[in-house]
Design a protein around this motif. Structure first.
Motif: not given
Ligand code: DLL
Length: 427
Positions: A26, A29-30, A36, A39-40, A45-46, A48
């Motif tokens: 998370e 990703h943030e 980001r 992962l995208d 998605s975090p 998941d």
């Protein structure tokens, strides 16, 4: 933050890892556009990520990513929160830059103190730290760990070896922290100065940062009359302090799994390998702030075991690194690691632990020349020894070097500062 027992059950550890993995994904990703996007793109998605069972859905991060994002593209915090920068200088290209927040530095000190405690070092000990201070993580990593532990640290850094010997003698250092090649160089220098290294009070060598085979460890232990304890780590994850051997077993390095999640994969296919099989070590940081790292392909080849260790620690152990995926020498179709050659030649008593490998190309063929040193004062028959070494190489590795030079003790250049270089590829 480092508040978990090293004897915690594997189930409890897994729960903690799962929670920390979710937080890390998370956070990455943030705060890191690079992660980001990755992962995208992978459709992850975090939300998941329930736990470590889902880690294989996360894309790998590579050395090239660190270089492409040079200098600070992988940072997850702003300059206000960064307290320190380190870098790892590869042999080619840009260095990999890493950063630490205050909590990251606390974490680093904690895992280093834990590593040194596992080595049997305590507050009453004097640790002479001969890893290089500076951008390299060895110096400041061991320094912080020794202080955290309450030991006395002598920050000699690398080099100035005669003075190091004098200091070790006069301050009665109990431990020396340095690369394995430097431990031998230190012993040789002491000998040259007329100081018997075995008479020094050094009883522990905290070695690491470069590969070291078992015969090489034995040589270090014998020359210094000390216990050799191996340490592993890399700047991208934190520096030293990722894994360390325990003094009780000296049988593999415990990975500090509450902070670094290990996997071993097939370097060709990227598939996860079952425990016990050798492959490339992949590490994910679980608590780092400034530079969180997801599934980093270290390039280092090793094997994991979660078998019970005689010390009682429950964290998995990794074997000594056999080599790096990029150290693989492919010579006339035979795959070889320098450490395999080291393992074979050091089994011979008349061979000193100093060697170099030179690779040439002649037309379309590769040529490998091996140069090894004879022990000090060797006065035996070299022809028979040469044949014996060649035969052993052939039988063990199915490989015969094109030339084998047995040279006098002291001929091969020593490395006083930095990591030893044993392979010279002239191709
Ligand atoms: O070498 C950190 C370190 C310092 C570890 C002092 C231990 C002691 P880097 O300069 O970033 O960091 O290099 C990391 O060195 O990926 C391995 O290839 C190699 N390496 C580190 N420890 C070992 C070891 C430090 N025990 C790279 N055996 C890693 C073999 C090692 N290779």
């Amino acid at each position: 933050m480092a508040g978990i027992s090293q004897h915690t059950s594997r189930e409890e550890l897994r729960e903690l890892q799962s929670k920390r993995l979710r937080d890390t994904v998370e956070h990455a990703h943030e705060n890191v556009p690079f992660y980001r996007e990755r992962l995208d793109e992978a459709g992850v998605s975090p939300a998941d990520i329930d736990g470590v069972d889902d880690i294989e859905t996360v894309p790998f991060t590579t050395k090239a990513d660190f270089r492409d994002e040079y200098p600070d593209g992988l940072f997850a915090v702003g300059d206000d929160d960064v307290l320190r920068i380190h870098a790892s200088s590869g042999t080619t290209g840009k260095p990999k830059i890493v950063a630490y927040t205050e909590d990251d530095l606390d974490l680093w000190n904690a895992v280093m103190a834990r590593s040194m405690d596992a080595a049997g070092i305590g507050p009453a000990d004097t640790v002479q730290n001969a890893y290089g201070y500076g951008l390299f993580t060895g110096g400041l990593g061991f320094h912080g760990g020794a202080e955290e532990l309450g030991a006395t640290v002598v920050p000699t850094s690398s080099g100035n070896t005669q003075r190091q010997v004098e200091l070790a003698r006069d301050l009665e250092s109990d431990a020396i922290a340095c690369t394995p090649s430097y431990a031998l160089y230190f012993a040789e220098t002491a000998d040259e100065m007329g100081v018997d290294p075995r008479d020094l009070s050094i009883s522990t060598v905290l070695y690491g940062a470069e590969p070291c085979t078992e015969p090489m460890r034995e040589e270090i232990e014998d020359r210094l009359d000390a216990t050799g304890i191996e340490n592993y780590g890399l700047s991208e994850l934190i520096g030293p302090g990722v894994a360390a051997e325990c003094r009780e077993a000296q049988d593999g390095m415990h990975i500090w799994e509450d902070h670094f999640y290990p996997e071993v994969i097939d370097p060709q296919t990227g598939e996860a390998l079952p425990e016990g099989e050798e492959g490339e070590l992949v590490l994910t940081s679980l608590t780092k702030e400034a530079v969180p790292v997801l599934r980093y392909r270290t390039g280092d080849l090793t094997t994991l075991t979660s078998d019970e260790c005689e010390c009682g620690r429950t964290m998995v152990r990794m074997d000594s690194v056999t080599g790096r995926a990029d150290d693989l020498l492919i010579v006339r179709g035979v795959n070889l690691y320098p450490s395999q050659i080291e393992d074979v030649v050091l089994e011979f008593d008349p061979i000193a632990p100093q060697y170099r490998i030179d690779l040439y190309r002649e037309g379309t063929l590769d040529r490998l020349e091996l140069t090894i040193e004879l022990v000090d004062g060797f006065d035996g028959e070299t022809a028979a020894l040469r044949e014996a070494v060649l035969d052993r190489l052939e039988n063990t590795l199915s490989f015969r070097p094109d030339a084998l030079d047995l040279v006098e003790y002291g001929t091969i250049e020593r490395t006083e500062v930095g990591k030893v270089k044993r392979v010279y590829d002239h191709r």
